[in-house]
Design a protein around this motif. Structure first.
Motif, PDB file in Angstrom:
ATOM      1  N   ASP A  93       0.829  -1.211   0.000  1.00 52.57           N
ATOM      2  CA  ASP A  93       0.000   0.000   0.000  1.00 52.57           C
ATOM      3  C   ASP A  93       0.858   1.254   0.000  1.00 52.57           C
ATOM      4  OD1 ASP A  93      -2.285  -1.550   0.028  1.00 52.57           O
ATOM      5  OD2 ASP A  93      -2.637  -1.322   2.194  1.00 52.57           O
ATOM      6  N   VAL A  94       1.932   1.230   0.764  1.00 52.51           N
ATOM      7  CA  VAL A  94       2.829   2.382   0.843  1.00 52.51           C
ATOM      8  C   VAL A  94       3.440   2.666  -0.529  1.00 52.51           C
ATOM      9  CG1 VAL A  94       5.103   3.076   1.748  1.00 52.51           C
ATOM     10  CG2 VAL A  94       3.337   2.221   3.301  1.00 52.51           C
ATOM     11  N   VAL A  95       3.916   1.628  -1.192  1.00 49.75           N
ATOM     12  CA  VAL A  95       4.526   1.803  -2.517  1.00 49.75           C
ATOM     13  C   VAL A  95       3.475   2.258  -3.527  1.00 49.75           C
ATOM     14  CG1 VAL A  95       5.673   0.590  -4.418  1.00 49.75           C
ATOM     15  CG2 VAL A  95       6.403   0.199  -2.059  1.00 49.75           C
ATOM     16  N   GLN A  96       2.303   1.675  -3.473  1.00 51.79           N
ATOM     17  CA  GLN A  96       1.227   2.074  -4.378  1.00 51.79           C
ATOM     18  C   GLN A  96       0.883   3.550  -4.185  1.00 51.79           C
ATOM     19  OE1 GLN A  96       0.042   0.011  -6.669  1.00 51.79           O
ATOM     20  NE2 GLN A  96      -1.311   1.562  -7.512  1.00 51.79           N
ATOM     21  N   ASP A  97       0.838   3.995  -2.928  1.00 54.45           N
ATOM     22  CA  ASP A  97       0.557   5.403  -2.646  1.00 54.45           C
ATOM     23  C   ASP A  97       1.648   6.311  -3.216  1.00 54.45           C
ATOM     24  OD1 ASP A  97      -1.771   4.704  -1.351  1.00 54.45           O
ATOM     25  OD2 ASP A  97      -0.942   4.934   0.681  1.00 54.45           O
ATOM     26  N   ALA A  98       2.895   5.872  -3.132  1.00 50.68           N
ATOM     27  CA  ALA A  98       3.994   6.675  -3.673  1.00 50.68           C
ATOM     28  C   ALA A  98       3.882   6.812  -5.183  1.00 50.68           C
ATOM     29  CB  ALA A  98       5.336   6.041  -3.292  1.00 50.68           C
ATOM     30  N   PHE A  99       3.573   5.724  -5.866  1.00 47.80           N
ATOM     31  CA  PHE A  99       3.406   5.791  -7.323  1.00 47.80           C
ATOM     32  C   PHE A  99       2.160   6.590  -7.695  1.00 47.80           C
ATOM     33  CE2 PHE A  99       6.521   2.334  -7.566  1.00 47.80           C
ATOM     34  CZ  PHE A  99       7.244   2.724  -8.683  1.00 47.80           C
ATOM     35  N   ALA A 100       1.109   6.463  -6.920  1.00 48.70           N
ATOM     36  CA  ALA A 100      -0.112   7.225  -7.203  1.00 48.70           C
ATOM     37  C   ALA A 100       0.153   8.721  -7.049  1.00 48.70           C
ATOM     38  CB  ALA A 100      -1.240   6.782  -6.276  1.00 48.70           C
ATOM     39  N   ALA A 101       0.926   9.095  -6.044  1.00 48.01           N
ATOM     40  CA  ALA A 101       1.268  10.507  -5.850  1.00 48.01           C
ATOM     41  C   ALA A 101       2.076  11.027  -7.032  1.00 48.01           C
ATOM     42  CB  ALA A 101       2.042  10.691  -4.549  1.00 48.01           C
ATOM     43  N   LEU A 102       2.994  10.222  -7.524  1.00 49.68           N
ATOM     44  CA  LEU A 102       3.788  10.623  -8.685  1.00 49.68           C
ATOM     45  C   LEU A 102       2.908  10.728  -9.928  1.00 49.68           C
ATOM     46  CD1 LEU A 102       6.575  11.289  -9.851  1.00 49.68           C
ATOM     47  CD2 LEU A 102       6.872   8.834 -10.280  1.00 49.68           C
ATOM     48  N   ALA A 103       1.949   9.828 -10.085  1.00 52.89           N
ATOM     49  CA  ALA A 103       1.057   9.873 -11.240  1.00 52.89           C
ATOM     50  C   ALA A 103       0.159  11.114 -11.193  1.00 52.89           C
ATOM     51  CB  ALA A 103       0.204   8.612 -11.298  1.00 52.89           C
ATOM     52  N   ARG A 104      -0.256  11.503  -9.996  1.00 52.73           N
ATOM     53  CA  ARG A 104      -1.095  12.702  -9.867  1.00 52.73           C
ATOM     54  C   ARG A 104      -0.315  13.971 -10.180  1.00 52.73           C
ATOM     55  NH1 ARG A 104      -3.020   9.932  -5.332  1.00 52.73           N
ATOM     56  NH2 ARG A 104      -1.641  11.097  -3.956  1.00 52.73           N
ATOM     57  N   ARG A 105       0.977  13.960  -9.866  1.00 60.85           N
ATOM     58  CA  ARG A 105       1.815  15.139 -10.083  1.00 60.85           C
ATOM     59  C   ARG A 105       3.085  14.748 -10.836  1.00 60.85           C
ATOM     60  NH1 ARG A 105       3.590  17.842  -5.152  1.00 60.85           N
ATOM     61  NH2 ARG A 105       4.298  19.348  -6.639  1.00 60.85           N
ATOM     62  N   PRO A 106       2.965  14.466 -12.127  1.00 59.90           N
ATOM     63  CA  PRO A 106       4.164  14.052 -12.868  1.00 59.90           C
ATOM     64  C   PRO A 106       5.225  15.152 -12.931  1.00 59.90           C
ATOM     65  CG  PRO A 106       2.305  14.368 -14.355  1.00 59.90           C
ATOM     66  CD  PRO A 106       1.781  14.522 -12.968  1.00 59.90           C
TER      67      PRO A 106
ATOM     68  N   LEU B  25      10.785   8.706  -5.408  1.00 62.87           N
ATOM     69  CA  LEU B  25       9.927   7.603  -4.979  1.00 62.87           C
ATOM     70  C   LEU B  25      10.412   7.004  -3.658  1.00 62.87           C
ATOM     71  CD1 LEU B  25       9.142   5.851  -8.356  1.00 62.87           C
ATOM     72  CD2 LEU B  25       7.489   6.883  -6.787  1.00 62.87           C
ATOM     73  N   ARG B  26      11.714   6.875  -3.484  1.00 61.26           N
ATOM     74  CA  ARG B  26      12.244   6.343  -2.227  1.00 61.26           C
ATOM     75  C   ARG B  26      11.867   7.239  -1.045  1.00 61.26           C
ATOM     76  NH1 ARG B  26      17.494   5.391  -5.169  1.00 61.26           N
ATOM     77  NH2 ARG B  26      17.363   3.227  -5.848  1.00 61.26           N
ATOM     78  N   VAL B  27      12.015   8.534  -1.229  1.00 61.35           N
ATOM     79  CA  VAL B  27      11.650   9.479  -0.173  1.00 61.35           C
ATOM     80  C   VAL B  27      10.152   9.409   0.094  1.00 61.35           C
ATOM     81  CG1 VAL B  27      11.503  11.940   0.408  1.00 61.35           C
ATOM     82  CG2 VAL B  27      13.607  11.003  -0.570  1.00 61.35           C
ATOM     83  N   SER B  28       9.376   9.292  -0.968  1.00 59.98           N
ATOM     84  CA  SER B  28       7.923   9.194  -0.824  1.00 59.98           C
ATOM     85  C   SER B  28       7.533   7.924  -0.071  1.00 59.98           C
ATOM     86  CB  SER B  28       7.273   9.221  -2.206  1.00 59.98           C
ATOM     87  OG  SER B  28       5.876   9.174  -2.093  1.00 59.98           O
TER      88      SER B  28
END
Length: 184
Positions: free
Chosen positions: A49-62, A75-78
């Motif tokens: 879930d944590v990793v999915q949230d990090a990728f989702a945040a990046l997708a929302r704000r490319p 992504l690591r920091v996220s």
């Protein structure tokens, strides 16, 4: 273009395609980030879930990462920050102790309360009319001292002194009621 790997595409970012291909980045680094998150949150499901949230945040704000070569670091920091948040929520949830369930009042509780109310009303009728009025307006009607003063057309100082004397008299009347009851 088909022979370049995901990291090459991250680093170049040509003008015609997005600087970061999240799908390729996810395929290339998801497992590594999940392993890191598992070590942080100590739960595989929560780590995913944590990793999915990090990728989702990046997708929302490319545009969050200006330099495509720093996307993996972002992504690591996220993942780290999201894991910290998950641990804080978990610690808060574990520290929460729901209030003890209080059993609803039983018939004996209602009987005792009714008897106490009856005793208060009997004692209240032993007071002078002005004292009874002040106590009823103050404690049953929840009026302020100023509202009582306006209602009874007396000063607030009189309301205060009358209430004080009335409470003393009520306490004496109540102790006389309970003392007479104990003698029986």
């Amino acid at each position: 273009m088909g022979t370049r790997n995901a990291e090459d595409r991250l680093a170049t970012g040509s003008g015609t395609e997005p600087a970061v291909d999240i799908t390729d980045l996810y395929a290339a680094h998801r497992l590594q980030l999940v392993r890191m998150a598992v070590l942080l949150v100590d739960d595989f499901g929560a780590a995913e879930d944590v990793v999915q949230d990090a990728f989702a945040a990046l997708a929302r704000r490319p545009d969050a990462v200006r330099d495509p070569s720093k996307t993996l670091a972002y992504l690591r920091v996220s993942v780290l920050n999201t894991a910290r948040s998950a641990l804080r929520r978990r610690r808060t949830a574990r520290a929460y102790a729901p209030p003890d369930d209080v059993a609803p009042p039983g018939p004996e509780d209602a009987a005792v309360l009714a008897e106490e109310h009856r005793e208060v009303i009997v004692a209240l009728h032993t007071l002078a009319p002005r004292q009874r009025e002040v106590l009823v307006l103050r404690y049953w009607s929840n009026l302020s001292e100023a509202e009582i003063a306006r209602t009874l057309e007396i000063s607030t100082g009189t309301v205060k002194s009358t209430a004080s004397r009335a409470l003393v008299a009520l306490e004496k009347a109540m102790s006389g009621t309970t003392a007479g009851k104990e003698e029986r």
